[in-house]
Design an enzyme around this catalytic site. Structure first.
Site, PDB file in Angstrom:
ATOM      1  N   LEU A 106       1.016   0.877  -2.358  1.00  0.00           N
ATOM      2  CA  LEU A 106       0.604   0.296  -1.079  1.00  0.00           C
ATOM      3  C   LEU A 106      -0.365  -0.823  -1.438  1.00  0.00           C
ATOM      4  CD1 LEU A 106      -0.108   3.490   1.100  1.00  0.00           C
ATOM      5  CD2 LEU A 106       1.876   1.969   1.236  1.00  0.00           C
ATOM      6  N   ASP A 107      -0.357  -1.915  -0.680  1.00  0.00           N
ATOM      7  CA  ASP A 107      -1.279  -3.023  -0.955  1.00  0.00           C
ATOM      8  C   ASP A 107      -2.726  -2.535  -0.850  1.00  0.00           C
ATOM      9  OD1 ASP A 107       0.926  -4.645  -1.112  1.00  0.00           O
ATOM     10  OD2 ASP A 107       0.738  -5.385   0.945  1.00  0.00           O
ATOM     11  N   ILE A 108      -3.624  -3.324  -1.436  1.00  0.00           N
ATOM     12  CA  ILE A 108      -5.046  -2.940  -1.425  1.00  0.00           C
ATOM     13  C   ILE A 108      -5.563  -2.761   0.010  1.00  0.00           C
ATOM     14  CG2 ILE A 108      -5.872  -5.348  -1.631  1.00  0.00           C
ATOM     15  CD1 ILE A 108      -8.098  -4.113  -3.536  1.00  0.00           C
ATOM     16  N   THR A 110      -3.693  -1.895   2.628  1.00  0.00           N
ATOM     17  CA  THR A 110      -2.836  -0.967   3.398  1.00  0.00           C
ATOM     18  C   THR A 110      -3.392   0.448   3.271  1.00  0.00           C
ATOM     19  OG1 THR A 110      -0.888  -2.330   2.986  1.00  0.00           O
ATOM     20  CG2 THR A 110      -0.484  -0.078   3.667  1.00  0.00           C
ATOM     21  N   LYS A 195       4.749  -7.126   5.495  1.00  0.00           N
ATOM     22  CA  LYS A 195       4.020  -8.364   5.837  1.00  0.00           C
ATOM     23  C   LYS A 195       4.968  -9.563   5.822  1.00  0.00           C
ATOM     24  CE  LYS A 195      -0.301  -6.636   3.905  1.00  0.00           C
ATOM     25  NZ  LYS A 195      -1.070  -6.535   2.688  1.00  0.00           N
TER      26      LYS A 195
END
Ligand code: URA
Length: 245
Positions: A106-108, A110, A195
């Protein structure tokens, strides 16, 4: 009959001590298999059948661990990093001997459901592009999201690099003045996929949280940064329709 494993490996894998501590315990006669003292670490046992005690306490062998983490923003989905806290830094040292890693990324910025495990085969299967494992996110998107977006997501969004996404299910939960709150289910896991899908539609994701992976939902009671082992039922939901040997 289950899998055979070296006694010393089994004991250190179960966090009973370092290799040398386990070796000492064996030497001092503090390890028993089916009631008999065993002093030789390389002796193999059947973890499903043999009863092992360590310093008088029964040792239950658990090969794989499956944790549900509610990932907070600001930590990265990696096992180590020089600059940022990682999701593994959130896990108590008592679990460290399992050699854990996150199932995907997961993105930083998210939040939400991230499985942490040491089961490489299951991880491979859950992430395999061939399996189309669904992942559901809630997102806050800047700009109006409407029925044409629902259609576009259902047909397949084309990303900035020309990749055409698989059909995705978009639900509009509520619309505020400048933002839309949506739930999106995708069946693949391209870099920054959610995104970039909204960017392709002229929107901008300002908040993203994963709430489901396959049929497993994030426990709403689990606070950000907290984790716990999956229940048997949750494990079944995670692996549903995903072949495991
Ligand atoms: N899609 C994104 O854009 N970011 C995530 O962290 C997960 C899916």
């Amino acid at each position: 009959m289950g899998e055979k494993i070296r006694l010393d490996k089994m004991l250190s894998n179960m966090g009973k001590g370092t290799r040398s501590e386990v070796k000492d315990a064996l030497r001092f006669g503090q390890v028993k298999v089916n009631g008999m003292t065993v002093r030789v670490g390389k002796e193999k046992i059947d973890a499903d059948v043999d009863e092992v005690t360590y310093r008088g306490e029964k040792v239950i062998y658990q090969k794989f661990l499956y944790l549900m983490l509610n990932k907070p923003q600001g930590v990265i989905s990696a096992t180590e990093d020089n600059h940022h806290e990682t999701v593994l830094d959130l896990i108590d040292a008592s679990y460290k001997h399992y050699d854990l890693f996150p199932v995907g990324r997961l993105d930083i910025d998210t939040e939400g459901l991230l499985i942490i495990t040491n089961d490489g085969e299951l991880t491979h299967n859950l992430l395999s592009p061939k399996k189309h494992v669904p992942k559901t996110y809630i997102a806050k998107v800047k700009g109006a999201v409407g029925p044409t977006d629902i259609d576009a997501f259902a047909r397949g969004i084309t990303l900035d690099d020309g990749y055409v996404c698989k059909p995705a299910e978009l639900v509009i939960d509520s619309v505020e003045e400048d933002f839309s709150n949506v739930t999106l289910t995708i069946h693949e896991g391209k870099f920054h996929q959610v995104k970039r899908m909204f960017e392709a539609q002229g929107g901008q994701v300002v908040f993203l949280k994963r709430t489901m992976m396959n049929a497993l939902s994030l426990d709403p009671e689990l606070e950000l940064g907290s984790y716990r082992e999956l229940t048997d039922d949750e494990f079944k939901r995670l692996v549903q329709n995903v072949e495991i040997s």
